[in-house]
Scaffold this motif. Structure first.
Motif, mmCIF file in Angstrom:
data_model
loop_
_atom_site.group_PDB
_atom_site.id
_atom_site.type_symbol
_atom_site.label_atom_id
_atom_site.label_comp_id
_atom_site.label_asym_id
_atom_site.label_seq_id
_atom_site.Cartn_x
_atom_site.Cartn_y
_atom_site.Cartn_z
ATOM 1 N N SER A 1 40.685 51.217 28.021
ATOM 2 C CA SER A 1 42.106 51.481 27.764
ATOM 3 C C SER A 1 43.034 50.900 28.829
ATOM 4 O O SER A 1 43.948 51.558 29.310
ATOM 5 N N GLY A 2 42.789 49.678 29.212
ATOM 6 C CA GLY A 2 43.693 48.996 30.130
ATOM 7 C C GLY A 2 43.496 49.322 31.589
ATOM 8 O O GLY A 2 44.228 48.819 32.440
ATOM 9 N N TYR A 3 42.550 50.180 31.896
ATOM 10 C CA TYR A 3 42.236 50.505 33.291
ATOM 11 C C TYR A 3 43.444 51.077 34.042
ATOM 12 O O TYR A 3 43.507 51.003 35.262
ATOM 13 N N ARG B 1 44.526 40.113 29.136
ATOM 14 C CA ARG B 1 44.731 40.879 30.368
ATOM 15 C C ARG B 1 46.116 41.532 30.346
ATOM 16 O O ARG B 1 46.275 42.706 30.689
ATOM 17 N N PHE B 2 47.103 40.756 29.944
ATOM 18 C CA PHE B 2 48.476 41.243 29.906
ATOM 19 C C PHE B 2 48.608 42.432 28.943
ATOM 20 O O PHE B 2 49.356 43.378 29.206
ATOM 21 N N LEU B 3 47.889 42.399 27.840
ATOM 22 C CA LEU B 3 47.986 43.438 26.812
ATOM 23 C C LEU B 3 47.131 44.672 27.103
ATOM 24 O O LEU B 3 47.031 45.561 26.264
ATOM 25 N N GLY B 4 46.513 44.728 28.260
ATOM 26 C CA GLY B 4 45.731 45.915 28.603
ATOM 27 C C GLY B 4 44.291 45.625 28.959
ATOM 28 O O GLY B 4 43.421 46.472 28.765
ATOM 29 N N GLN C 1 33.903 40.834 32.543
ATOM 30 C CA GLN C 1 34.363 41.351 31.257
ATOM 31 C C GLN C 1 35.850 41.697 31.245
ATOM 32 O O GLN C 1 36.301 42.545 30.488
ATOM 33 N N GLY C 2 36.625 41.025 32.091
ATOM 34 C CA GLY C 2 38.073 41.143 32.004
ATOM 35 C C GLY C 2 38.686 42.326 32.716
ATOM 36 O O GLY C 2 39.832 42.691 32.427
ATOM 37 N N ALA C 3 37.974 42.950 33.644
ATOM 38 C CA ALA C 3 38.541 44.070 34.402
ATOM 39 C C ALA C 3 39.647 43.564 35.322
ATOM 40 O O ALA C 3 39.684 42.384 35.676
ATOM 41 N N PRO C 4 40.576 44.441 35.732
ATOM 42 C CA PRO C 4 41.696 44.012 36.576
ATOM 43 C C PRO C 4 41.238 43.440 37.916
ATOM 44 O O PRO C 4 40.341 43.971 38.548
ATOM 45 N N ARG C 5 41.855 42.367 38.297
ATOM 46 C CA ARG C 5 41.632 41.774 39.621
ATOM 47 C C ARG C 5 42.781 40.810 39.889
ATOM 48 O O ARG C 5 43.422 40.296 38.962
ATOM 49 N N LYS C 6 43.031 40.556 41.150
ATOM 50 C CA LYS C 6 44.077 39.608 41.506
ATOM 51 C C LYS C 6 43.617 38.178 41.226
ATOM 52 O O LYS C 6 42.421 37.892 41.204
ATOM 53 N N ARG C 7 44.563 37.324 41.020
ATOM 54 C CA ARG C 7 44.287 35.931 40.722
ATOM 55 C C ARG C 7 43.557 35.270 41.889
ATOM 56 O O ARG C 7 43.866 35.507 43.052
ATOM 57 N N TYR C 8 42.579 34.437 41.550
ATOM 58 C CA TYR C 8 41.839 33.716 42.584
ATOM 59 C C TYR C 8 42.716 32.640 43.206
ATOM 60 O O TYR C 8 43.496 31.966 42.527
ATOM 61 N N GLY C 9 42.553 32.460 44.507
ATOM 62 C CA GLY C 9 43.246 31.380 45.205
ATOM 63 C C GLY C 9 42.448 30.099 45.135
ATOM 64 O O GLY C 9 41.527 29.957 44.329
ATOM 65 N N GLU D 1 51.837 39.882 39.459
ATOM 66 C CA GLU D 1 53.284 39.823 39.238
ATOM 67 C C GLU D 1 53.710 40.469 37.927
ATOM 68 O O GLU D 1 54.775 41.100 37.854
ATOM 69 N N CYS D 2 52.926 40.300 36.860
ATOM 70 C CA CYS D 2 53.326 40.780 35.525
ATOM 71 C C CYS D 2 52.481 41.940 35.017
ATOM 72 O O CYS D 2 52.620 42.353 33.859
ATOM 73 N N ILE D 3 51.582 42.446 35.851
ATOM 74 C CA ILE D 3 50.723 43.572 35.464
ATOM 75 C C ILE D 3 50.772 44.600 36.585
ATOM 76 O O ILE D 3 50.450 44.276 37.732
ATOM 77 N N CYS D 4 51.185 45.807 36.255
ATOM 78 C CA CYS D 4 51.398 46.831 37.275
ATOM 79 C C CYS D 4 50.628 48.102 36.938
ATOM 80 O O CYS D 4 50.342 48.365 35.767
ATOM 81 N N PRO D 5 50.313 48.938 37.935
ATOM 82 C CA PRO D 5 49.737 50.260 37.656
ATOM 83 C C PRO D 5 50.713 51.088 36.822
ATOM 84 O O PRO D 5 51.931 50.910 36.920
ATOM 85 N N THR D 6 50.203 51.991 36.007
ATOM 86 C CA THR D 6 51.059 52.790 35.127
ATOM 87 C C THR D 6 52.036 53.653 35.903
ATOM 88 O O THR D 6 53.087 54.026 35.387
ATOM 89 N N ASP D 7 51.722 53.998 37.153
ATOM 90 C CA ASP D 7 52.628 54.826 37.941
ATOM 91 C C ASP D 7 53.605 53.989 38.758
ATOM 92 O O ASP D 7 54.363 54.502 39.568
#
Length: 530
Positions: free
Chosen positions: A70-72, A445-448, A490-498, A522-528
Motif C-alpha cells: 500500500s505505498g509503504y 513509484r509515483f502512484l504508490g 520490487q519497487g520499494a521506496p529508495r532515493k535515486r541513485y547517483g 522531490e515528488c514522493i513524500c511520507p504521508t505525514d
C-alpha cells in the motif's frame, strides 16, 4: 579416516545401554507412521508448477506475489513551495511573463521581473521543439516534453506544442493531439508555463536560432541561456536528448517536471478508452502481470544479443546493426553481453523466472511490446508455461479487430495503450531496462510504489547456465535462490541513485539514475509530510 578413540568409546556406550527388543520394534513402528503422515501431508500442499514448495499459507503466498504494501506510507507531493510564483498576467490579452522561481527579497530580483514584463510587451519568446522517434519513442518524447516545460519555465519562454518527426523508420503520422490530450496539457500547466498550439503567424519571420542545448544541464545553465533573447525571438530546439540534470535542481523545477509528466500529459480519449477496457478485461480474470518483453528485432540487433537464435537469425541481426549508422557499436561479443547482464531475457528465460518466483501457470500475462522476434517460434516456450499470455494484437480474446482498427499503423498510439495497461497492472516486469521500463517504473513509484520486479539479468544468467549444465534443477532450491535474489528489486521506496563510482566529467551524468525512473525524494513524500 576413522578415529580409533571415538570408535572404542562408541562400543563402550553400546555395552552399557542395550535397547530392549520391544522398545526397538515400537520405535520402528512410530518412525514408519511418521513417514506416512509426512507423505500424506505433502500431497495436500498446493504446488504451483515448479514454484517454491515452501510451506506458506495461501494468503501469505498471495501477498508475496502481488502485494506492494500500500505505498509503504508514501504519497505524491507535487505542490509548489511557497517560494514559487505562477505566471503574472499583464493588461494585454496576449502578453505574459514569468516571475522568478524563487523570490529573493532583493532589488535585482525586482528589476529582473520588471524587465521581463517590458520584454514580453515588446516581443514573444518562444521555444520551438521537434522530436525524433527512436527506441521507445513515445516514452522518450514524454521525458523530453516534460523537460522542455521546465526549460521554458527557467528561460521565461512560451512553449510551442511539439511537432513529432514523421520521417522516422516507424513511418507514423501521429500528431501530438493524436497521442495526448492537448487542451488538457495546456490547461494543466497554465499557472506554470505559457503554452500555445503553434507558432503565431506574425512570429514566423521573427529572428530565430537553432540551438542544441547541452544534455543534463543545470538550472543556472538555462538561466544563462536567457541572454539569447537579446538577439532572437524564437529558439528552435531540433535534437531530442535529455535536457535537464537528474539531480541538484530546485525542488520547484523537479516538481514541475512531475506535474507535467503525471498530470498534464494525459493520453487522448480514444487511447484512454481502449486502455481502460483492456485493463478491466484483464482484471476480470484476477491479478495480472504486464510483461515488457523486449525480445524485438531492433533491440536484439542493437544489443548484439543472439543467444538461442539460429545462425541465419544472428546473421540477419548483425547486418541490421552494421547498416544502422547511428548505432556506434558494431562488433559485439554476444556471449560477453549476456554474461554481463546486458541482454534482454529470452521468452523461455522469462517463463523459468516467473515459475521460480512462484507465479502459477494460470496467471494472466499481458505482453507490452512490439513484434517478438521469431514470433510464435520463441513465444511458444513462454506460452507453454503460461497459457494465458495475451497482447493487444495477438489475440481477439482481449481486443477486437474493430477496436484496434483506428490504431493500425500508429506505433506510438499502440505504445500508449501498452503504457496504460502496464501502469495499471498488479505487477510490472521488464525483461530489459529501456526508456519504457524506466518510465513505467517511475510512474508506478509515483502512484504508490506499485509492485515492479526488475530481474537481475546478470545473476539469472548464471543460474540459467547452471540449469543447462545440469548443475541445478528447477526445484525448491532453485526457486529459493531466485526469490532471495529479488527480495530488494520490487519497487520499494529508495532515493535515486547517483553516478557510478569512478565516472568523471559529463559521463557521470549518463550513469545517474533517471529522474523519471525514480522521482524520489522531490515528488514522493511520507504521508505525514506537510
Amino acid at each position: 579416516m576413522v578415529n580409533p578413540r571415538s570408535s572404542s568409546s562408541y562400543r563402550l556406550r553400546r555395552s552399557r545401554f542395550v535397547v530392549p527388543p520391544t522398545i526397538y520394534r515400537l520405535a520402528l513402528i512410530l518412525l514408519a507412521f511418521s513417514v506416512f503422515l509426512f507423505l500424506v501431508s505433502q500431497r495436500q500442499i498446493p504446488v504451483f508448477d515448479r514454484g517454491p514448495s515452501l510451506p506458506q499459507k495461501s494468503s501469505e503466498l498471495e501477498e508475496r506475489l502481488w502485494d506492494s504494501a500500500s505505498g509503504y506510507g508514501y504519497r505524491p507531493c507535487v505542490k509548489p513551495t511557497h517560494k514559487y510564483a505562477g505566471i503574472q498576467k499583464s493588461t494585454g490579452a496576449t502578453d505574459h511573463m514569468f516571475s522568478p522561481i524563487e523570490n529573493p527579497k532583493s532589488e535585482r530580483s525586482s528589476a529582473t521581473a520588471k524587465y521581463f514584463l517590458c520584454a514580453f510587451v515588446l516581443m514573444s519568446y518562444t521555444l520551438y521543439c521537434r522530436f525524433s522517434p527512436i527506441f521507445n519513442f513515445l516514452l522518450a518524447s514524454s521525458h523530453y516534453i516534460c523537460d522542455m516545460v521546465a526549460v521554458a519555465r527557467l528561460m521565461n519562454a512560451t512553449l510551442i506544442i511539439p511537432q513529432l518527426d514523421k520521417r522516422s523508420f516507424w513511418q507514423d503520422t501521429s500528431t501530438f493531439s493524436d497521442i495526448f490530450d492537448e487542451s488538457h496539457f495546456i490547461k494543466a500547466l497554465e499557472n506554470d508555463v505559457h503554452i500555445v498550439s503553434e507558432l503565431p503567424k506574425e512570429m514566423e519571420s521573427a529572428p530565430r536560432v537553432r540551438k542544441h542545448f547541452t544534455s543534463w544541464s543545470s538550472a543556472s545553465y538555462y538561466e544563462g541561456m536567457s541572454q539569447m533573447w537579446k538577439d532572437y525571438e524564437v529558439i528552435h530546439v531540433p535534437k531530442s536528448d535529455s535536457r535537464l540534470a537528474n539531480n541538484d535542481l530546485p525542488v520547484d523545477i523537479q516538481r514541475l517536471r512531475c506535474r507535467a509528466m503525471y498530470y498534464a500529459l494525459r493520453f487522448s480519449n480514444p487511447i484512454e478508452s481502449l486502455g481502460k477496457k483492456l485493463v478491466e478485461r484483464l482484471k476480470s480474470h484476477g491479478p495480472y502481470i504486464a510483461l515488457h518483453l523486449r525480445y524485438e528485432k531492433d533491440m536484439l540487433a542493437f544489443t548484439g544479443c543472439t543467444y538461442g537464435l539460429t545462425d541465419i537469425e544472428a546473421g540477419e541481426l548483425k547486418i541490421l546493426r552494421e547498416n544502422t549508422n547511428h548505432w556506434k557499436m558494431k562488433g559485439i561479443n554476444s556471449t560477453e553481453q549476456r554474461l554481463g547482464g546486458f541482454c534482454p531475457l529470452t521468452p523461455k528465460e522469462v517463463g523459468v523466472f516467473l515459475h521460480s518466483m512462484g507465479y502459477p501457470s494460470s496467471t494472466w500475462i499481458y505482453i507490452a511490446a512490439g513484434d517478438i522476434y521469431g514470433g510464435e517460434t520463441y513465444l511458444s516456450d513462454l506460452r507453454s508455461q503460461f497459457p494465458n499470455l495475451v497482447s493487444k494484437v495477438h489475440t481477439e480474446s482481449l481486443a477486437t479487430v474493430e477496436e484496434l482498427k483506428e490504431f493500425a499503423k500508429h506505433a506510438t498510439q499502440t505504445a500508449a495503450i501498452d503504457y496504460i495497461v502496464s501502469i495499471e497492472s498488479d505487477v510490472f516486469i521488464p525483461s530489459y531496462t529501456g526508456n519504457m521500463a524506466r518510465a513505467v517504473e517511475g510512474h508506478r513509484r509515483f502512484l504508490g510504489h506499485r509492485k515492479t520486479i526488475n530481474p537481475d539479468r546478470k545473476g539469472l544468467v548464471k543460474l540459467f547456465d547452471m540449469l543447462e549444465k545440469g548443475e541445478l534443477k528447477e526445484d525448491t532450491k532453485f526457486s529459493s535462490l531466485v526469490i532471495d535474489m529479488h527480495k530488494h528489486r520490487q519497487g520499494a521506496p529508495r532515493k535515486r541513485y547517483g553516478s557510478l563510482p569512478g565516472s568523471k566529467g559529463r559521463d557521470r551524468f549518463r550513469t545517474e539514475e533517471s529522474f523519471y525512473e525514480n522521482p524520489f525524494p522531490e515528488c514522493i513524500c511520507p504521508t505525514d509530510h506537510h
